[in-house]
Design a protein around this motif. Sequence first.
Motif: not given
Lengths: 659, 186
Positions: A60-72, A111-116, A121-131
Amino acid sequence: MENFISGKLTLDALPHVWYTIGATVFFAIMIMTIATILTKTKRWGWLWHEWLTSTDPKKIGTMYVIFAVLMFFRGMVDAGMIWLQQSLAADSQSYLTAEHFQEIFTSHGDIMVFFVTMGFFFGFMNWIIPLQIGARDLAYPFLNSLGLWLTVAGGILINFFFMIGGHFANTGWLAIAPLSELEFNPGAGVDYLIWSLQLSGLGSLLAAINFIVTIIKKRAPGMTLMKMPLFVWTSLCGMVLIISAFPVLTATTFLLWFDRFFNMHIFTTGFGGNQMMYFNLIWMWGHPEVYILVLPAFGMYSEIVSTFSQKKISGYVSMVCAAIVITLLSYLVWLHHFFTMGAGADVNSFFGIVTMLIAIPSGVQVFNWILTMFKGKLIFASPMYWTIGFIIIFMLGGMTGVFMASPPADFQVHNSLFLIAHFHTMIIGVALFGVFAGLTYWFPKIVGFTLNERLGKRAFWLWLIGFFVSFTPLYLLGFMGATRRLDHYASSTGWQPLYITATVGFVIIVCGIITQIVQIIVSIKEKDQHLDITGDPWNGRTLEWSTSSPPPFYNFAMIPTITSREPFWDMKKQDHQPQKQYEDIELPKCTGMGIYISGFAFVVGFALVWHILWLAALGLAGLIACIIILSFNEDTEYMLSAAQVAQIETSSAQKSLNC
Amino acid sequence: MESDTKVFGFWIYLMTDLVLFAVLFATFAVLRTSTFGGPSGRELFHLPSALAETLILLTSSFTCSLAMIAVHREQKKPAMFWFTVTFALGVAFLTIEVTEFSKFVEEGASWQRSAFLSAFFTLVGTHGLHIAVGLLWMIVIMFRLWLRPLLAPSISRIFRMALFWHFLDFVWIFIFTSVYGMGHLL
């Protein structure tokens, strides 16, 4: 002009100008290309089962990051168009009409605030916080998936006006009333803005609840609150801000929509409506939002500084206190966004002083970062470049912030380009640099190989130089009296050279982005040389580095017991080899419900933008039906036996067993 | 343990909902006097029917608690009975509210008349919408009670629904005092 079947929707809404036709064709080609590739490689099932319906936070984190990159990329196109317009618009309109220009800066901001930024950050938190906290997944895996897809639904809706409608809101990113009211804005643009924020706001809220419960309830045994890594702490503070601030956004945008849909008079100019209410409410959300964007970044910098100074973070307790103080103070400063409203000297003084107070915890953090580097054995890897660049820019942004916190000074620069330069300093220099630092730092953990360092450092220099060339002229222009959002100006003002300089800076930044894209392509090509075999490429200190890269889908075969703030560092020092005693692991099954519910939510949003009531009712019914069906489904988890875990741990193959 | 986590998360959700209501209360407080020549709360509100709504909702909270006691004792039939009573009381509350709203609209005091009425309809209507959602949820819960054995996950779900219902009662008390009570006095 409403009828039952199509609401306010008429044939005029179909694309008929160059940019809507262009965007529609572009989207169509993109979708068709992706669909063809998927069909040819027979990967539809793989995409659905392994990714879209996954409840694994790393995916899910990876999908958040890919989505954020596209919106960026989408947001950067807007930024480029804004700069170009302003460089050319001395004395006359350049290539954009005023209306179109207004729509562009509005969508750029949203777009920059809400989606990028939030998406990253939601992507990173999904990646890293559980670990980092030693957990196998989040508290509510399904809600995590739903949060992602609601955000994506919002992201699609904010771009949907290209296909249907042709106009976005022209109100500025906060849809300030009464400009956003029906009286001045009868089109569907503002409704697109409202509903995309409703959907993504709901997604953020669900994600925030999820992370708070995860951090409070799912830490590994022994990890007390004061043993949590600082990224977990600052994320927790950011999430607390979300749960208290985002309902305000939801309520406020609903009130605006009620005005527009039911002809209410809450923020209207007539019938007793109060426009300043809107300013107050939207900034009561908006100011905490600023800290929602920067707090997780602060945590990332703390992790990175400590790792690359090969030293524990200096002043851990004061760092935690600083994050909490920032969290609390950020509720009490919203009025500094409109000192000019005329609330009086006493009110302005209060908010001015509280705003200045935030400099204290921020200063504590800066000093701690510097003290961590002091006498450390510094390694200048590219995450460290971003971090040092950040500290310098943050000082600049902080000082301009304190300057504007003084109401008399603010009266001079209110809504000028000085303000624009200030908050871009914060959002680019703090949040976005944090994104890049975190991306370089954690990329090997998630993907399995490190990024090319040489290109990473080049990208950093281009970004840093581009940033200063771009935004220093804006500070100057602000002092010269240029207000924000000008679609043209008189050449006698002498502003044009500075606007052009800023555009040159933008071009340098774009070169930086191209370098980053090349960096990723080169890194993938050379990945065999940069494989992260140990799982610990940076000599890390926190728990995420104790797993393999990428980690197995269950994160930890054995949940570690934590005894210190830097568990992995201590494990390495003691050469600790844990007993390999595996246990059965309970894991969430994948589910498509997140997508179905978000799909129905999208239908409701779209239908209400165009007042198509039957479609909204249908979408709502589908949404409720999904939730009821979901509530009767108790079969949401599966068991991975100890034997299977042992097999996966001993073999190198780590296939996902999600479905 | 797992149900604990869900209840904890649900509490956090309730707090976010409370923030949403806080915004609506604040908006109402600001716009209370902005009647723009239209009727004020004093002329409009009928205190006895608001009092009746309050008593009905408080009673429904009580019967909901009785149902929860039965659920914890794993007694399905009394639980069913008390949830049915709670549901009926909820419907009664909503009926009175809708009747009151339609009366206002007939008298020309709709949400379009003034900022005060917009804020009033938004605040009280949002609470009413929550009640409607609660009722729908209660139907689902009663189905679950009927179909499924009363094990820990079911009890946790029912408990969360009951929390939601008590929460709405809590919000209503503030609506009764600050909207109807103060509207009548001041």
